[in-house]
Design a protein around this motif. Sequence first.
Motif, PDB file in Angstrom:
ATOM      1  N   THR A   1       0.838  -1.199   0.000  1.00  0.00           N
ATOM      2  CA  THR A   1       0.000   0.000   0.000  1.00  0.00           C
ATOM      3  C   THR A   1       0.877   1.254   0.000  1.00  0.00           C
ATOM      4  O   THR A   1       0.657   2.194  -0.782  1.00  0.00           O
ATOM      5  CB  THR A   1      -0.924   0.013   1.234  1.00  0.00           C
ATOM      6  N   GLN A   2       1.872   1.275   0.880  1.00  0.00           N
ATOM      7  CA  GLN A   2       2.819   2.394   0.903  1.00  0.00           C
ATOM      8  C   GLN A   2       3.532   2.542  -0.445  1.00  0.00           C
ATOM      9  O   GLN A   2       3.628   3.641  -1.003  1.00  0.00           O
ATOM     10  CB  GLN A   2       3.882   2.161   1.969  1.00  0.00           C
ATOM     11  N   LEU A   3       4.046   1.426  -0.956  1.00  0.00           N
ATOM     12  CA  LEU A   3       4.858   1.453  -2.168  1.00  0.00           C
ATOM     13  C   LEU A   3       4.108   2.068  -3.340  1.00  0.00           C
ATOM     14  O   LEU A   3       4.622   2.972  -4.029  1.00  0.00           O
ATOM     15  CB  LEU A   3       5.309   0.031  -2.519  1.00  0.00           C
ATOM     16  N   TYR A   4       2.892   1.606  -3.580  1.00  0.00           N
ATOM     17  CA  TYR A   4       2.135   2.105  -4.729  1.00  0.00           C
ATOM     18  C   TYR A   4       1.632   3.530  -4.511  1.00  0.00           C
ATOM     19  O   TYR A   4       1.462   4.288  -5.475  1.00  0.00           O
ATOM     20  CB  TYR A   4       0.996   1.142  -5.074  1.00  0.00           C
ATOM     21  N   THR A   5       1.434   3.912  -3.263  1.00  0.00           N
ATOM     22  CA  THR A   5       1.043   5.293  -2.984  1.00  0.00           C
ATOM     23  C   THR A   5       2.212   6.237  -3.221  1.00  0.00           C
ATOM     24  O   THR A   5       2.053   7.315  -3.809  1.00  0.00           O
ATOM     25  CB  THR A   5       0.534   5.429  -1.533  1.00  0.00           C
ATOM     26  N   PHE A   6       3.406   5.854  -2.776  1.00  0.00           N
ATOM     27  CA  PHE A   6       4.586   6.680  -3.013  1.00  0.00           C
ATOM     28  C   PHE A   6       4.885   6.794  -4.507  1.00  0.00           C
ATOM     29  O   PHE A   6       5.275   7.865  -4.990  1.00  0.00           O
ATOM     30  CB  PHE A   6       5.794   6.099  -2.277  1.00  0.00           C
ATOM     31  N   ALA A   7       4.715   5.704  -5.237  1.00  0.00           N
ATOM     32  CA  ALA A   7       4.943   5.745  -6.683  1.00  0.00           C
ATOM     33  C   ALA A   7       3.953   6.682  -7.361  1.00  0.00           C
ATOM     34  O   ALA A   7       4.319   7.464  -8.253  1.00  0.00           O
ATOM     35  CB  ALA A   7       4.831   4.336  -7.265  1.00  0.00           C
ATOM     36  N   ASP A   8       2.704   6.624  -6.938  1.00  0.00           N
ATOM     37  CA  ASP A   8       1.679   7.498  -7.506  1.00  0.00           C
ATOM     38  C   ASP A   8       1.952   8.956  -7.156  1.00  0.00           C
ATOM     39  O   ASP A   8       1.736   9.864  -7.962  1.00  0.00           O
ATOM     40  CB  ASP A   8       0.308   7.068  -6.983  1.00  0.00           C
ATOM     41  N   PHE A   9       2.432   9.193  -5.938  1.00  0.00           N
ATOM     42  CA  PHE A   9       2.787  10.547  -5.525  1.00  0.00           C
ATOM     43  C   PHE A   9       3.893  11.095  -6.422  1.00  0.00           C
ATOM     44  O   PHE A   9       3.837  12.253  -6.874  1.00  0.00           O
ATOM     45  CB  PHE A   9       3.239  10.526  -4.063  1.00  0.00           C
ATOM     46  N   ARG A  10       4.892  10.290  -6.689  1.00  0.00           N
ATOM     47  CA  ARG A  10       5.980  10.712  -7.584  1.00  0.00           C
ATOM     48  C   ARG A  10       5.443  11.078  -8.964  1.00  0.00           C
ATOM     49  O   ARG A  10       5.830  12.101  -9.550  1.00  0.00           O
ATOM     50  CB  ARG A  10       7.019   9.591  -7.689  1.00  0.00           C
ATOM     51  N   ALA A  11       4.530  10.272  -9.485  1.00  0.00           N
ATOM     52  CA  ALA A  11       3.972  10.526 -10.812  1.00  0.00           C
ATOM     53  C   ALA A  11       3.106  11.786 -10.842  1.00  0.00           C
ATOM     54  O   ALA A  11       3.153  12.563 -11.797  1.00  0.00           O
ATOM     55  CB  ALA A  11       3.141   9.323 -11.257  1.00  0.00           C
ATOM     56  N   HIS A  12       2.319  11.990  -9.790  1.00  0.00           N
ATOM     57  CA  HIS A  12       1.431  13.148  -9.741  1.00  0.00           C
ATOM     58  C   HIS A  12       2.190  14.463  -9.575  1.00  0.00           C
ATOM     59  O   HIS A  12       1.772  15.499 -10.090  1.00  0.00           O
ATOM     60  CB  HIS A  12       0.443  13.014  -8.570  1.00  0.00           C
ATOM     61  N   CYS A  13       3.282  14.409  -8.845  1.00  0.00           N
ATOM     62  CA  CYS A  13       3.905  15.658  -8.401  1.00  0.00           C
ATOM     63  C   CYS A  13       5.159  16.030  -9.174  1.00  0.00           C
ATOM     64  O   CYS A  13       5.867  16.968  -8.801  1.00  0.00           O
ATOM     65  CB  CYS A  13       4.207  15.571  -6.917  1.00  0.00           C
ATOM     66  N   GLY A  14       5.432  15.309 -10.245  1.00  0.00           N
ATOM     67  CA  GLY A  14       6.600  15.643 -11.045  1.00  0.00           C
ATOM     68  C   GLY A  14       6.525  17.027 -11.660  1.00  0.00           C
ATOM     69  O   GLY A  14       7.543  17.660 -11.939  1.00  0.00           O
ATOM     70  N   SER A  15       5.305  17.535 -11.859  1.00  0.00           N
ATOM     71  CA  SER A  15       5.140  18.850 -12.491  1.00  0.00           C
ATOM     72  C   SER A  15       5.122  20.004 -11.494  1.00  0.00           C
ATOM     73  O   SER A  15       4.986  21.151 -11.871  1.00  0.00           O
ATOM     74  CB  SER A  15       3.819  18.873 -13.275  1.00  0.00           C
ATOM     75  N   ALA A  16       5.235  19.691 -10.199  1.00  0.00           N
ATOM     76  CA  ALA A  16       5.211  20.717  -9.143  1.00  0.00           C
ATOM     77  C   ALA A  16       3.977  21.595  -9.263  1.00  0.00           C
ATOM     78  O   ALA A  16       4.047  22.815  -9.210  1.00  0.00           O
ATOM     79  CB  ALA A  16       6.482  21.551  -9.183  1.00  0.00           C
ATOM     80  N   SER A  17       2.834  20.954  -9.415  1.00  0.00           N
ATOM     81  CA  SER A  17       1.571  21.663  -9.607  1.00  0.00           C
ATOM     82  C   SER A  17       0.658  21.469  -8.400  1.00  0.00           C
ATOM     83  O   SER A  17       0.470  20.342  -7.931  1.00  0.00           O
ATOM     84  CB  SER A  17       0.875  21.142 -10.874  1.00  0.00           C
ATOM     85  N   ILE A  18       0.071  22.576  -7.918  1.00  0.00           N
ATOM     86  CA  ILE A  18      -0.889  22.482  -6.820  1.00  0.00           C
ATOM     87  C   ILE A  18      -2.088  21.650  -7.238  1.00  0.00           C
ATOM     88  O   ILE A  18      -2.621  20.852  -6.449  1.00  0.00           O
ATOM     89  CB  ILE A  18      -1.350  23.891  -6.385  1.00  0.00           C
ATOM     90  N   ASP A  19      -2.517  21.801  -8.480  1.00  0.00           N
ATOM     91  CA  ASP A  19      -3.661  21.018  -8.977  1.00  0.00           C
ATOM     92  C   ASP A  19      -3.381  19.526  -8.885  1.00  0.00           C
ATOM     93  O   ASP A  19      -4.264  18.740  -8.513  1.00  0.00           O
ATOM     94  CB  ASP A  19      -3.981  21.400 -10.426  1.00  0.00           C
ATOM     95  N   LYS A  20      -2.159  19.140  -9.228  1.00  0.00           N
ATOM     96  CA  LYS A  20      -1.799  17.724  -9.154  1.00  0.00           C
ATOM     97  C   LYS A  20      -1.761  17.231  -7.713  1.00  0.00           C
ATOM     98  O   LYS A  20      -2.179  16.114  -7.406  1.00  0.00           O
ATOM     99  CB  LYS A  20      -0.442  17.497  -9.831  1.00  0.00           C
ATOM    100  N   LEU A  21      -1.256  18.070  -6.822  1.00  0.00           N
ATOM    101  CA  LEU A  21      -1.241  17.709  -5.410  1.00  0.00           C
ATOM    102  C   LEU A  21      -2.660  17.535  -4.874  1.00  0.00           C
ATOM    103  O   LEU A  21      -2.952  16.595  -4.135  1.00  0.00           O
ATOM    104  CB  LEU A  21      -0.520  18.786  -4.592  1.00  0.00           C
ATOM    105  N   GLU A  22      -3.543  18.446  -5.265  1.00  0.00           N
ATOM    106  CA  GLU A  22      -4.933  18.370  -4.821  1.00  0.00           C
ATOM    107  C   GLU A  22      -5.615  17.122  -5.369  1.00  0.00           C
ATOM    108  O   GLU A  22      -6.405  16.471  -4.678  1.00  0.00           O
ATOM    109  CB  GLU A  22      -5.692  19.631  -5.235  1.00  0.00           C
ATOM    110  N   GLU A  23      -5.299  16.795  -6.621  1.00  0.00           N
ATOM    111  CA  GLU A  23      -5.865  15.584  -7.230  1.00  0.00           C
ATOM    112  C   GLU A  23      -5.409  14.345  -6.480  1.00  0.00           C
ATOM    113  O   GLU A  23      -6.208  13.445  -6.171  1.00  0.00           O
ATOM    114  CB  GLU A  23      -5.429  15.504  -8.694  1.00  0.00           C
ATOM    115  N   PHE A  24      -4.116  14.289  -6.167  1.00  0.00           N
ATOM    116  CA  PHE A  24      -3.570  13.154  -5.419  1.00  0.00           C
ATOM    117  C   PHE A  24      -4.191  13.079  -4.032  1.00  0.00           C
ATOM    118  O   PHE A  24      -4.550  11.999  -3.555  1.00  0.00           O
ATOM    119  CB  PHE A  24      -2.047  13.303  -5.310  1.00  0.00           C
ATOM    120  N   ASN A  25      -4.324  14.205  -3.379  1.00  0.00           N
ATOM    121  CA  ASN A  25      -4.875  14.252  -2.026  1.00  0.00           C
ATOM    122  C   ASN A  25      -6.326  13.772  -2.002  1.00  0.00           C
ATOM    123  O   ASN A  25      -6.740  13.027  -1.110  1.00  0.00           O
ATOM    124  CB  ASN A  25      -4.789  15.678  -1.488  1.00  0.00           C
TER     125      ASN A  25
END
Length: 332
Positions: free
Chosen positions: A163-187
């Motif tokens: 669960t941790q592993l796939y969440t961290f991987a998804d976080f990396r994918a979402h936040c590569g663009s340093a976008s607040i929108d992406k962070l909000e989507e992930f959250n």
Amino acid sequence: MRNFTRPIVLVSRCLEFDNVRYDGKVVPCRIVRDLVPLVDFIKVCPEYEIGLGVPRDPIRIVKQKGDYKLIQPKTGEDVTEKMDTFTKDFMKDLADVDGFIFKSRSPTIGVRDIKVYSGAKASPVIEKGMGFFASEIFEKYHGYPIEEDDRLRNYHIRHHFLTQLYTFADFRAHCGSASIDKLEEFNEKNRFLFTYYDASVYGQMCELLKSCDSAISPEEVESTVFKSYASLLKQVLSKPGDVDSKVSVSRQIFSNFKHLVPESEHIFFEQLIENFSLNRITDDALIEVLRLYVLRFDEDNIDNYTLLYPYPEILRISGDEKRDKDYWDNGE
């Protein structure tokens, strides 16, 4: 089914891959074997990399006058400096990584209960700690999923790690663009998962994002918001929630569909919750019922139910290893 980002995992080379263990063997490891088609592995064996060879005489951690050394008892060789140099160089070149699977009981790469001796030969164990290489990894990547092969045989530890592993991987994918929108989507997509793990920390994550000015620059997102959110992510995923947390979040999910089902299903669901609370049914049984409601009423948003789909289905292990055993065989 939801989509998954392919994780990057640093793994001990002797686990399923190469004959680099001190005795020249490859160590069987089910979770590594299961993950081979699904993740990108970075393989490492610190002892082999510093030239100790295969097979080799074992090494041990020795503590003398407050200093920790890596000594090969048979030869008396001190390989501490070689290990420190290799570890620093390796970590300097280590790119993105989402998790770690290390060999247990190794004086270099073991994570827990590694024996520390008072001397190189015929000496007692005076304490236990981490391996030389693993301790540096743990310090830099504290909060990431880091586990040993032996512990990952346990169903609950394996489930939490994946669960941790796939969440961290998804976080990396979402936040590569340093976008607040992406962070909000992930959250938002992890709302139920994070609420189950730690509702208080998840509240802090939401407040952090709410406080962001819409005009904030990508540089500011990366230097402040991203780092603060990443720190909270490590906190929220540090330990799974308890039974009460699972019950509360399950009711939240069901409440989205409550108006769409008859009263008889309301009663059924509450009986299901009671049975789960009393340990009459497993966590998996509860999850499967919730999945059914999502498929019936909210299939288009299945990616927002990471609590129910934390990692690919192929990584789920058998619920009953002895299901097909014939208990009625009379031996004839």
